[in-house]
Design a protein around this motif. Sequence first.
Motif, PDB file in Angstrom:
ATOM      1  N   ALA A  54       0.858  -1.199   0.000  1.00 19.02           N
ATOM      2  CA  ALA A  54       0.000   0.000   0.000  1.00 19.02           C
ATOM      3  C   ALA A  54       0.889   1.243   0.000  1.00 19.02           C
ATOM      4  CB  ALA A  54      -0.926   0.000   1.202  1.00 19.02           C
ATOM      5  N   PHE A  55       1.820   1.294  -0.940  1.00 19.46           N
ATOM      6  CA  PHE A  55       2.826   2.367  -0.940  1.00 19.46           C
ATOM      7  C   PHE A  55       2.185   3.746  -1.029  1.00 19.46           C
ATOM      8  CE2 PHE A  55       5.665   5.288  -3.184  1.00 19.46           C
ATOM      9  CZ  PHE A  55       6.786   5.239  -2.372  1.00 19.46           C
ATOM     10  N   TRP A  56       1.409   3.997  -2.091  1.00 20.49           N
ATOM     11  CA  TRP A  56       0.858   5.341  -2.285  1.00 20.49           C
ATOM     12  C   TRP A  56      -0.193   5.720  -1.246  1.00 20.49           C
ATOM     13  CZ3 TRP A  56       3.655   8.694  -4.415  1.00 20.49           C
ATOM     14  CH2 TRP A  56       4.484   8.378  -5.481  1.00 20.49           C
ATOM     15  N   PRO A  57      -1.105   4.821  -0.871  1.00 21.03           N
ATOM     16  CA  PRO A  57      -2.025   5.185   0.225  1.00 21.03           C
ATOM     17  C   PRO A  57      -1.295   5.531   1.519  1.00 21.03           C
ATOM     18  CG  PRO A  57      -2.881   3.291  -0.955  1.00 21.03           C
ATOM     19  CD  PRO A  57      -1.485   3.539  -1.484  1.00 21.03           C
ATOM     20  N   THR A  58      -0.193   4.825   1.794  1.00 16.84           N
ATOM     21  CA  THR A  58       0.605   5.106   2.985  1.00 16.84           C
ATOM     22  C   THR A  58       1.230   6.492   2.901  1.00 16.84           C
ATOM     23  OG1 THR A  58       1.117   2.772   3.388  1.00 16.84           O
ATOM     24  CG2 THR A  58       2.635   4.396   4.319  1.00 16.84           C
ATOM     25  N   ILE A  59       1.815   6.816   1.752  1.00 17.17           N
ATOM     26  CA  ILE A  59       2.449   8.120   1.557  1.00 17.17           C
ATOM     27  C   ILE A  59       1.422   9.243   1.682  1.00 17.17           C
ATOM     28  CG2 ILE A  59       3.640   9.597  -0.105  1.00 17.17           C
ATOM     29  CD1 ILE A  59       5.376   7.397   1.126  1.00 17.17           C
ATOM     30  N   VAL A  60       0.252   9.047   1.097  1.00 18.24           N
ATOM     31  CA  VAL A  60      -0.792  10.083   1.143  1.00 18.24           C
ATOM     32  C   VAL A  60      -1.279  10.306   2.571  1.00 18.24           C
ATOM     33  CG1 VAL A  60      -3.151  10.644   0.428  1.00 18.24           C
ATOM     34  CG2 VAL A  60      -1.532   9.726  -1.239  1.00 18.24           C
ATOM     35  N   ALA A  61      -1.548   9.221   3.296  1.00 15.51           N
ATOM     36  CA  ALA A  61      -2.022   9.334   4.677  1.00 15.51           C
ATOM     37  C   ALA A  61      -0.976  10.012   5.558  1.00 15.51           C
ATOM     38  CB  ALA A  61      -2.373   7.960   5.238  1.00 15.51           C
ATOM     39  N   ALA A  62       0.289   9.616   5.395  1.00 16.24           N
ATOM     40  CA  ALA A  62       1.369  10.211   6.189  1.00 16.24           C
ATOM     41  C   ALA A  62       1.537  11.693   5.860  1.00 16.24           C
ATOM     42  CB  ALA A  62       2.677   9.462   5.927  1.00 16.24           C
ATOM     43  N   SER A  63       1.423  12.037   4.587  1.00 19.86           N
ATOM     44  CA  SER A  63       1.584  13.439   4.173  1.00 19.86           C
ATOM     45  C   SER A  63       0.453  14.306   4.703  1.00 19.86           C
ATOM     46  CB  SER A  63       1.637  13.530   2.643  1.00 19.86           C
ATOM     47  OG  SER A  63       2.733  12.807   2.135  1.00 19.86           O
ATOM     48  N   SER A  64      -0.766  13.793   4.656  1.00 21.25           N
ATOM     49  CA  SER A  64      -1.916  14.520   5.177  1.00 21.25           C
ATOM     50  C   SER A  64      -1.755  14.808   6.661  1.00 21.25           C
ATOM     51  CB  SER A  64      -3.193  13.705   4.930  1.00 21.25           C
ATOM     52  OG  SER A  64      -4.302  14.279   5.589  1.00 21.25           O
ATOM     53  N   SER A  65      -1.365  13.795   7.404  1.00 21.85           N
ATOM     54  CA  SER A  65      -1.177  13.944   8.842  1.00 21.85           C
ATOM     55  C   SER A  65      -0.033  14.905   9.155  1.00 21.85           C
ATOM     56  CB  SER A  65      -0.898  12.565   9.462  1.00 21.85           C
ATOM     57  OG  SER A  65      -0.672  12.670  10.846  1.00 21.85           O
ATOM     58  N   ALA A  91       1.246   4.796   9.691  1.00 21.34           N
ATOM     59  CA  ALA A  91       0.894   5.214   8.331  1.00 21.34           C
ATOM     60  C   ALA A  91       0.533   4.040   7.418  1.00 21.34           C
ATOM     61  CB  ALA A  91       2.024   6.046   7.726  1.00 21.34           C
ATOM     62  N   PRO A  92       1.289   2.944   7.404  1.00 17.33           N
ATOM     63  CA  PRO A  92       0.884   1.805   6.576  1.00 17.33           C
ATOM     64  C   PRO A  92      -0.466   1.206   7.003  1.00 17.33           C
ATOM     65  CG  PRO A  92       3.187   1.623   7.130  1.00 17.33           C
ATOM     66  CD  PRO A  92       2.638   2.731   7.961  1.00 17.33           C
ATOM     67  N   LEU A  93      -0.743   1.206   8.306  1.00 17.63           N
ATOM     68  CA  LEU A  93      -2.050   0.722   8.755  1.00 17.63           C
ATOM     69  C   LEU A  93      -3.174   1.601   8.207  1.00 17.63           C
ATOM     70  CD1 LEU A  93      -1.290  -0.212  12.489  1.00 17.63           C
ATOM     71  CD2 LEU A  93      -1.669  -1.766  10.563  1.00 17.63           C
ATOM     72  N   TRP A 169      -9.481   5.190  -2.944  1.00 21.48           N
ATOM     73  CA  TRP A 169      -8.556   5.132  -1.815  1.00 21.48           C
ATOM     74  C   TRP A 169      -7.867   6.456  -1.548  1.00 21.48           C
ATOM     75  CZ3 TRP A 169      -3.692   6.654  -2.836  1.00 21.48           C
ATOM     76  CH2 TRP A 169      -3.183   6.478  -4.125  1.00 21.48           C
ATOM     77  N   LEU A 170      -7.764   7.314  -2.568  1.00 19.11           N
ATOM     78  CA  LEU A 170      -7.027   8.571  -2.411  1.00 19.11           C
ATOM     79  C   LEU A 170      -7.710   9.511  -1.422  1.00 19.11           C
ATOM     80  CD1 LEU A 170      -4.687  10.342  -3.221  1.00 19.11           C
ATOM     81  CD2 LEU A 170      -5.980  11.065  -5.251  1.00 19.11           C
ATOM     82  N   GLY A 171      -9.013   9.733  -1.628  1.00 26.06           N
ATOM     83  CA  GLY A 171      -9.743  10.607  -0.715  1.00 26.06           C
ATOM     84  C   GLY A 171      -9.822  10.036   0.691  1.00 26.06           C
ATOM     85  N   VAL A 172      -9.988   8.718   0.780  1.00 28.38           N
ATOM     86  CA  VAL A 172     -10.070   8.078   2.101  1.00 28.38           C
ATOM     87  C   VAL A 172      -8.718   8.137   2.810  1.00 28.38           C
ATOM     88  CG1 VAL A 172     -10.583   5.938   3.318  1.00 28.38           C
ATOM     89  CG2 VAL A 172     -11.946   6.580   1.332  1.00 28.38           C
ATOM     90  N   SER A 173      -7.631   7.988   2.064  1.00 26.83           N
ATOM     91  CA  SER A 173      -6.292   8.080   2.665  1.00 26.83           C
ATOM     92  C   SER A 173      -6.055   9.463   3.261  1.00 26.83           C
ATOM     93  CB  SER A 173      -5.205   7.794   1.618  1.00 26.83           C
ATOM     94  OG  SER A 173      -5.249   6.472   1.180  1.00 26.83           O
ATOM     95  N   ILE A 174      -6.459  10.491   2.530  1.00 27.42           N
ATOM     96  CA  ILE A 174      -6.281  11.867   3.015  1.00 27.42           C
ATOM     97  C   ILE A 174      -7.028  12.076   4.323  1.00 27.42           C
ATOM     98  CG2 ILE A 174      -6.812  14.293   2.543  1.00 27.42           C
ATOM     99  CD1 ILE A 174      -6.336  13.688  -0.427  1.00 27.42           C
TER     100      ILE A 174
END
Length: 206
Positions: A54-65, A91-93, A169-174
């Motif tokens: 889940a590379f990109w969802p992880t990066i997006v979630a971490a960046s948002s936070s 972040a990966p979770l 997944w992009l909007g949910v990751s954010i």
Amino acid sequence: MSVDDAAKRISYSFQKNLRLDEPSRQVIQYSLTMALAAALSAGLTAMAGWLVGAFWPTIVAASSSAWLRNFSGGAHCSSAGRCAVAGAVSAPLLGLTALHGAKIMGNWNYALIALITITSLCIMFKHAPDEAPEKPIPARRKPVLRKRSMLWVMVLGALSLPMTAHIPWLGVSITLGMLWQCFTLLPAGHGFVSFIDNLLSRWIHI
């Protein structure tokens, strides 16, 4: 060797070779600590996200936070290294949850994003900015940081809705990254991060 120790050693080396005064050395040490911690955190988080698929969802979630943390503050571990490790776990979770949860939720993703955005706004209004005891925030800055925290919650929430229509997944990751950051402002979040910090301190000394 911890991140803080490495930054201190390098700063003393700069001081010796460039004949810097103590305030200048301290500025260099602080800057190095932040840079090394950011690099370590980004590297570990990216690697963990890749390993769990889940590379990109992880990066997006971490960046948002991380972006919201710039304005809201929040609970953190007692060392930069443990903060990086904790981020590489959380972040990966979040990324995995967004990647698979978005598929399951379907059209309910929009309601989820709206609910998280409203909840985050309420938390920011009541708890942001959350200052660390060692880094007090001037009273005049607090209303500004609170407003910016709330503004960015609204911006991220608004951007997440159209993104979800094309890449669920992009909007949910954010928004999950946003929710995690808001959680670290709450008393429960402080207690949880403190527990993780104590747990990690038994094995990790960076």
